[in-house]
Design an enzyme around this catalytic site. Structure first.
Site, PDB file in Angstrom:
ATOM      1  N   GLU A   1     -23.889 -12.385  65.648  1.00 43.81           N
ATOM      2  CA  GLU A   1     -24.051 -11.188  66.463  1.00 43.81           C
ATOM      3  C   GLU A   1     -22.781 -10.373  66.691  1.00 43.81           C
ATOM      4  OE1 GLU A   1     -26.950  -9.902  67.677  1.00 43.81           O
ATOM      5  OE2 GLU A   1     -27.883 -11.416  66.391  1.00 43.81           O
TER       6      GLU A   1
ATOM      7  N   SER B   1     -74.336 -47.282  87.768  1.00 37.28           N
ATOM      8  CA  SER B   1     -74.124 -48.607  88.363  1.00 37.28           C
ATOM      9  C   SER B   1     -72.726 -48.810  88.918  1.00 37.28           C
ATOM     10  CB  SER B   1     -74.420 -49.698  87.328  1.00 37.28           C
ATOM     11  OG  SER B   1     -75.789 -49.669  86.971  1.00 37.28           O
TER      12      SER B   1
END
Length: 777
Positions: free
Chosen positions: A92, A464
């Site tokens: 950059e 159950s």
């Protein structure tokens, strides 16, 4: 000899050019004098407060999720690896530490390059100018914006040091995937912190600011690699790395994280549950203040639970066969990677269930393209699961053929197989019964497919698995584990039921006659459960189950309650079963241990109630112990005997299966951990014949409890005061005399059965009404 004079025709152009330049400089200086005082204050930079998202952590500190528009992780420049800084500067702004905000050499170089190429191909923005743009300016391409950007760069350079400017850049720049800053991008793309990355990975990240979408290594891996190679070459040219380092980095295989989960632990449903809880308290500040939430979840337990649910669901799914491809793509004769990528772009992977498009198909070999460019080959063995869909006799809309969208999966040996996305849903939750701390929570098979949290939101019939609460109520009414109850047919008229006639059946359709209460729960006998509920009354049972945290409105006082016809959530079942595990105390499940702000200040600290400390006792410790002992036998010799493969003697629990095999449950525990496993279709339908709780849900429970309890010593099983261990006749439930054989059972000291022969009636304490007792025995 007199110096040679320039031709007069050069004088006017030079004068004009010089004058124009001077006028431009004067105008620029005047504009700068006018504009500079109007530039925004730099307080936002000097007092940098990034919008840090909410982060959710496990008990050990593993990141489970983060929430916010911007994904950030602030990092000090002092902690950024040198190779990362070098890569950023090479990509950059190589002269960053030598210019004062605007790089005139760079501007000249870019202008010359653009003039030669005939277009704008190079920019000349320095890192300082990018900081100015990111914080203060729009991205419009105008001379005014560029002029203001340069002035702001000068102002920033005059106010901040180079390291401070670079630190702002490193934390603020957008890098794709909602990631702002290199620390966040490191986690998102590679699943590692910056200091754990290689030079090759640093270079790939450094290439992103120029065009985050174009060079995204997830979406555009080839372009990302080209950009990475450019950054590495620049680093070598600038002397930042040696030739040897360049060669090594150039050939280093960069592996980008491609899974649907951005974090190390799959806990998406749990993290979302935390987000909702935090948002209720902090509203919109939730997503910007950098709040950190440390939860009770164990990363080890969560991973075990996640894998157990995935494995259990896929095992169930394979038992019911291959349903066919998920769809079809029209493929041209000439294929390219771009066309193949496009064909599966809308189909997400589900962890290891990888989406792929078939390019060739025969019974002996299937070739399929998966996202990222790999073509997998599946041999006859790998295609066995879907073999019937490879023949020509199958309908075209079900056949695996060219263009079919399928799932592929690797086995433990690295071989590819045809798989499929299961249609069924499942959930698993575990908690410490001593204080209610949630250790694992899997709300469904795949969060990206269905965000519905079945642990907290699904209200389903427990079947159950609800019976232990009815049996616990019976113990309080004078029944004992040795009470004899008849397993025989029952019929109820519409007048008795208030709706339609009802004739309850046992799962296997058989009746075994008189048996002990303990045996009935071990075998999950429906007719015995109904008789018990008759004896104690549905109204009493409805009131009693509220002790376990159940909503009485969800359990109407009808005899069907005995078979689990009410509605519960896995979270409610966790709290309820914890009471049996901890000796009778109701502890509230909780999942947030503490909340901190971004500076580590504690905003909220959990204060859980602990069993045997400050939690409320809701059932007699003797009741909890006896129920615990019965449910141990369910695991040792009953409907959950498969769990004995775990090799532990301290496990207890109960299976649950609803009518027509719609829901399957297993609820089990030891004294340190309670876990609930559930499986069902999202839109209720039968799981299939014989897909009981023991067959469909128990395997996931075992898959979790095995790793979760590994290395945890077995817990002692000691009766509390007031419980007597006596031998009884297994046929009559009566106490045997000295010298006689019998089976050991546990009793309240006030409900000890008498000695006697087979004709004697058992002692049941508060005896039921005569007409009910006649049905019981």
């Amino acid at each position: 000899m007199a110096p040679k004079m320039l031709p007069r025709w050069w004088a006017f152009p030079l004068l004009l050019l010089g004058s124009t330049f001077l006028i431009c400089v004067i105008l620029a200086a005047f504009a700068a004098i006018v504009v500079y005082p109007t530039l925004p204050s730099l307080q936002v930079l000097t007092d940098y407060q990034p919008k840090i998202p909410l982060r959710v952590y496990s008990a050990e500190g593993s990141l489970l999720g983060e929430f916010g528009e911007e994904r950030r992780a602030f990092v000090s420049i002092a902690t950024v690896p040198k190779s990362m800084l070098s890569a950023i500067l090479a990509a950059e702004d190589e002269r960053f530490y030598h210019h004062r905000g605007v790089d005139y050499i760079g501007v000249a170089r870019a202008a010359l390059s653009n003039f030669v190429s005939g277009g704008v191909r190079q920019g000349a923005s320095t890192i300082t100018m990018q900081v100015a743009r990111n914080f203060f300016l729009s991205k419009e391409r105008t001379l005014t914006r560029k002029f203001n950007e340069m002035l702001l760069a000068f102002k920033i350079e005059a106010s901040l040091s180079k390291d401070e400017i670079l630190q702002l850049y490193i934390n603020q720049i957008y890098l794709g995937q909602r990631a702002y800053g290199f620390a966040a991008a490191s986690q998102i793309y590679f699943g590692k912190s910056l200091d754990k990355l290689t030079l090759a990975e640093h270079a790939m990240l450094a290439g992103l600011p120029k065009a985050p979408s174009a060079y995204n290594p997830i979406a555009n891996p080839k372009r990302a690699e080209l950009r990475q190679q450019y950054v590495l070459r620049r680093m070598r040219e600038l002397g930042m790395i040696t030739d040897a380092q360049f060669v090594e980095a150039e050939h280093y295989p960069v592996v980008v994280k491609r899974g649907s989960n951005d974090f190390g632990v799959h806990a998406e449903h749990f993290a979302e549950m935390v987000r909702q809880a935090v948002y209720e308290r902090y509203k919109d500040d939730t997503y910007t203040r950098g709040i950190r939430v440390y939860t009770t979840l164990s990363a080890h337990h969560q991973e075990a639970a996640y894998q157990a649910v995935r494995r259990g669901v896929q095992e169930y799914d394979r038992r019911h066969g291959y349903r066919g491809p998920e769809g079809f793509a029209e493929l041209p004769a000439k294929l390219t990677d771009e066309l193949l990528e496009e064909s599966i772009q809308d189909v997400s992977d589900s962890d290891d269930l990888i989406a792929a498009v078939v390019t060739e198909a025969s019974p002996r070999l299937v070739k399929a393209y998966r996202r990222g460019g790999e073509v997998v080959e599946i041999n006859e063995e790998g295609a066995r699961f879907a073999a019937r869909m490879l023949g020509d006799k199958v309908n075209a809309n079900q056949r695996i053929r060219r263009g079919a969208i399928i799932r592929v999966q690797k086995d433990d040996k690295g071989r590819w197989h045809i798989a499929q996305q299961p249609a069924v849903e499942s959930a698993l939750i575990s908690a410490d019964p001593r204080d209610g701390a949630i250790r694992a929570l899997v709300g469904g098979f795949d969060f990206n497919r269905n965000q519905y949290n079945h642990v907290t939101q699904a209200l389903r019939q427990p079947g159950s698995s609800f019976k232990p609460f009815i049996y616990s109520a019976a113990l309080e009414k004078g029944f004992t584990a040795a009470t004899i109850i008849n397993d025989a047919p029952l019929t109820f008229s519409s007048t008795q039921t208030g709706s339609e006639p009802w004739e309850p059946k046992n799962y296997d359709g058989k009746f075994e006659g008189p048996m002990r209460l303990r045996t009935a729960l071990i075998k999950s006998k429906n007719l015995v459960s109904v008789r018990i509920l008759q004896a104690i009354s549905p109204q009493y049972a409805q009131d009693y189950v509220t002790r376990f945290g159940f909503d009485p409105k969800m359990h109407p006082p009808y005899l069907t309650m005995a078979l689990g016809a009410g509605n519960v959530s896995p979270m409610q079942m966790t709290q309820a079963y914890a009471i049996f595990a901890n000796g009778g105390y109701r502890v509230t499940p909780y999942f947030i241990e503490r909340v901190e702000d971004n500076r580590g200040n504690v905003l909220l600290q959990a204060k859980p109630q602990r069993a045997a400390d400050d939690a409320e006792r809701v059932i007699d410790p003797r009741n909890a112990f006896i129920m615990h002992s019965i449910m141990r036998d369910v695991v040792r010799m009953g409907t959950a005997a498969r769990a004995m493969k775990l090799g532990r003697g301290d496990l207890a629990g109960k299976t649950g299966t609803t009518n027509d095999f719609v829901d399957a449950w297993f609820c089990g525990f030891n004294p340190t951990l309670v876990a609930i496993a559930w499986i069902c279709f999202y839109q209720p339908q039968t799981l299939g014949r014989n897909e009981t709780g023991g067959a469909a849900a128990l395997p996931s429970w075992m898959g979790y409890m095995g790793p979760a309890l590994k290395g945890v010593a077995e817990q002692p099983f000691t009766p509390p005061p007031g419980v007597l261990a006596l031998r009884v006749n297994p046929e009559t439930g009566l106490r045997v005399t000295d010298g006689e054989s019998g089976v050991l059972d546990f009793f309240y000291q006030e409900f000890v059965p008498p000695e006697g022969g087979a004709a004697s009636a058992p002692s049941v304490g508060e005896r039921p009404a005569e007409e009910v007792r006649n049905q019981l025995f």
